[in-house]
Design a protein around this motif. Sequence first.
Motif, PDB file in Angstrom:
ATOM      1  N   ALA A  79       0.829  -1.210   0.000  1.00 45.80           N
ATOM      2  CA  ALA A  79       0.000   0.000   0.000  1.00 45.80           C
ATOM      3  C   ALA A  79       0.861   1.256   0.000  1.00 45.80           C
ATOM      4  O   ALA A  79       0.560   2.237  -0.707  1.00 45.80           O
ATOM      5  CB  ALA A  79      -0.932  -0.012   1.209  1.00 45.80           C
ATOM      6  N   GLU A  80       1.939   1.242   0.781  1.00 47.76           N
ATOM      7  CA  GLU A  80       2.823   2.402   0.856  1.00 47.76           C
ATOM      8  C   GLU A  80       3.556   2.620  -0.458  1.00 47.76           C
ATOM      9  O   GLU A  80       3.704   3.766  -0.924  1.00 47.76           O
ATOM     10  CB  GLU A  80       3.830   2.221   1.993  1.00 47.76           C
ATOM     11  N   ALA A  81       4.018   1.537  -1.089  1.00 51.88           N
ATOM     12  CA  ALA A  81       4.773   1.656  -2.338  1.00 51.88           C
ATOM     13  C   ALA A  81       3.909   2.221  -3.464  1.00 51.88           C
ATOM     14  O   ALA A  81       4.427   2.866  -4.381  1.00 51.88           O
ATOM     15  CB  ALA A  81       5.327   0.298  -2.746  1.00 51.88           C
ATOM     16  N   LEU A  82       2.591   1.985  -3.397  1.00 49.04           N
ATOM     17  CA  LEU A  82       1.705   2.446  -4.472  1.00 49.04           C
ATOM     18  C   LEU A  82       1.044   3.785  -4.156  1.00 49.04           C
ATOM     19  O   LEU A  82       0.217   4.268  -4.936  1.00 49.04           O
ATOM     20  CB  LEU A  82       0.635   1.388  -4.741  1.00 49.04           C
ATOM     21  N   ARG A  83       1.407   4.363  -3.022  1.00 50.10           N
ATOM     22  CA  ARG A  83       0.859   5.676  -2.680  1.00 50.10           C
ATOM     23  C   ARG A  83       1.275   6.695  -3.762  1.00 50.10           C
ATOM     24  O   ARG A  83       2.442   6.866  -4.069  1.00 50.10           O
ATOM     25  CB  ARG A  83       1.369   6.130  -1.323  1.00 50.10           C
ATOM     26  N   GLY A  84       0.326   7.349  -4.353  1.00 45.73           N
ATOM     27  CA  GLY A  84       0.624   8.328  -5.398  1.00 45.73           C
ATOM     28  C   GLY A  84       0.888   7.723  -6.757  1.00 45.73           C
ATOM     29  O   GLY A  84       1.307   8.440  -7.684  1.00 45.73           O
ATOM     30  N   CYS A  85       0.656   6.411  -6.924  1.00 45.60           N
ATOM     31  CA  CYS A  85       0.886   5.764  -8.221  1.00 45.60           C
ATOM     32  C   CYS A  85      -0.054   6.359  -9.273  1.00 45.60           C
ATOM     33  O   CYS A  85      -1.271   6.467  -9.045  1.00 45.60           O
ATOM     34  CB  CYS A  85       0.649   4.259  -8.106  1.00 45.60           C
ATOM     35  N   PRO A  86       0.476   6.763 -10.441  1.00 46.07           N
ATOM     36  CA  PRO A  86      -0.380   7.391 -11.459  1.00 46.07           C
ATOM     37  C   PRO A  86      -1.238   6.393 -12.226  1.00 46.07           C
ATOM     38  O   PRO A  86      -2.171   6.795 -12.925  1.00 46.07           O
ATOM     39  CB  PRO A  86       0.635   8.071 -12.392  1.00 46.07           C
ATOM     40  N   LEU A  87      -0.938   5.105 -12.109  1.00 45.57           N
ATOM     41  CA  LEU A  87      -1.684   4.088 -12.847  1.00 45.57           C
ATOM     42  C   LEU A  87      -2.967   3.708 -12.109  1.00 45.57           C
ATOM     43  O   LEU A  87      -3.062   3.860 -10.888  1.00 45.57           O
ATOM     44  CB  LEU A  87      -0.826   2.827 -13.025  1.00 45.57           C
ATOM     45  N   PRO A  88      -3.960   3.184 -12.828  1.00 41.24           N
ATOM     46  CA  PRO A  88      -5.137   2.637 -12.147  1.00 41.24           C
ATOM     47  C   PRO A  88      -4.720   1.467 -11.257  1.00 41.24           C
ATOM     48  O   PRO A  88      -3.998   0.570 -11.703  1.00 41.24           O
ATOM     49  CB  PRO A  88      -6.031   2.162 -13.299  1.00 41.24           C
TER      50      PRO A  88
END
Length: 407
Positions: A79-88
Motif C-alpha cells: 500500500a505504501e509503495a503504491l501511494r501516489g501511483c499514477p496508474l489505475p
Amino acid sequence: MHRQLPDPSQHARIHRIALLFNANKVYDREIIAGIGDYMRSTRATWDLFLEEDFRCRLPGIERFDGDGIIADFDDPAVAEALRGCPLPVVAVGSSYEDPEHYPAKEPYVATDNGKLVSLAYRHLIEAGLQHFALYSLPQAPENRWAQQRELAFTRLRRQDNPAAPIEQEIYRGLSTSAPTWHQAISQLIEWLRGLPKPIGIIAVTDARARHLLQACMTAGFAVPEEIAIIGIDNDPLTRTLSRIPLSSVIQGTVEMGRTAAHLLHQMLGGARLAGRQILVPPVGINVLASSRHQPLASPYVMRARHFIRQYACQGIKTEQVADYVGISRSSLEEHFRRELNCTVHQEILRHKLDAAKHMLASRDVATAEVAVRCGFTSPQYMHAVFRRELDCTPREYQERATTESQS
C-alpha cells in the motif's frame, strides 16, 4: 465465397498489468486464478507481470511501464509503495470493522472477515459445542487482517454471552520461526490445557489450525472429541501435513480475483471507482474430521478414536488401541458397544474405508495401491469390504465418483 479474416489492427489493445501478490500462499494464488478466469471469459487482453518465483518484490515498482495494477493491500509495504501511483490500481485485502481503514483512492475488494468467522462459529455451535476460542497471530501491521478476525469473534461471543472470558478465549501465540518453534508449541499446549473441554477453536488460517492439530497430538488431546478445530483457507497442502483431516472455511478468493479484474477493466476504459468497496462472502465450509464433534461420555472411547483416526491406515489392531488407551481389550469393547454401538474393529475398518473412498474419488490410482496405503491386508479383502458395505467394487466406486465429478 471466402470468409473475410479478422484484421489484426482491429484487435483490442494489449494492456500491461502488474499483479502484486505473494503467490506462494493459497489465498493469493486463488485470487490470481480468479483474475485468470476473468480474462478467459471476456475480451480483456492483458500482458500480466508476476515475479517468476511468485514473491512480491516492490523495489522499482514505481518504474513499471504498464497500464494498471492489482495488488494485495493486506501488506502495508505494498500500500505504501503504491501511494501516489499514477496508474489505475485495484486493491485486494481484508475487510475492516472501521470504514476509515479502507483506502480512499483505490477501489477495494475484500474478503468478508465477519462472515468468515461467523460461518466457522455457527458450524461449531451446530456440532453441539458450548465453549469456544480463537487462535490468532501476534499483533503486527502485516497481521491486521488477523486482528479483524479477532474483532469479529469478540463481537459474536459478546452477542451470545456478554460474560464470556474473551481474554482467555483469544490466543495469539508466537510467530512461526525455526528458533522459536518448540517454544511456540509448548506455550500453545499450556493455553489448550487451561481451556474448558470440550471446546471448539477457530484458527485464523489453516496454517495456525495445523499448529493446533500438532499441539493436540503432542499433548494427547482427542480431536474433535475434546478439541474441535476449524481453519480458514481450505489449503490442500495443509491437509496433507496432518493425520487428522482439517475442516476449513472456503474463502471467496476466486470471486475476489474476478471482481478485481472486472474493476480494473472498467478503470482502463475510463471509469472512476475511487473508494468503492466490495465485500466478498465465503463460499462455504469443507467439513472434515477435525470439527466433527460427537459428544461422548467415555474418555476411553475418546482416546481410542483419537488413536484410530491417526493410525487406522497403518494396519493397527484392537489390541494396539487398547494398549494406547490403557485398559483391557474386553473393557474397551464394552465402552465402544455402549457409546457407539459398534466394535473397535468396526471403527478401524470405517476409517480405512473412508480413506479408500477418498483416494479412489480424488485421483486415478490402482486399487492395489489404495489397499496398501489404507491398511487393508490385501486388495481382495478391500474388494470384499466394498461389496459388503457399499454394494459395489472399488473400481465401480471410482468410476461412479469420476462420472459425478464431471457432471
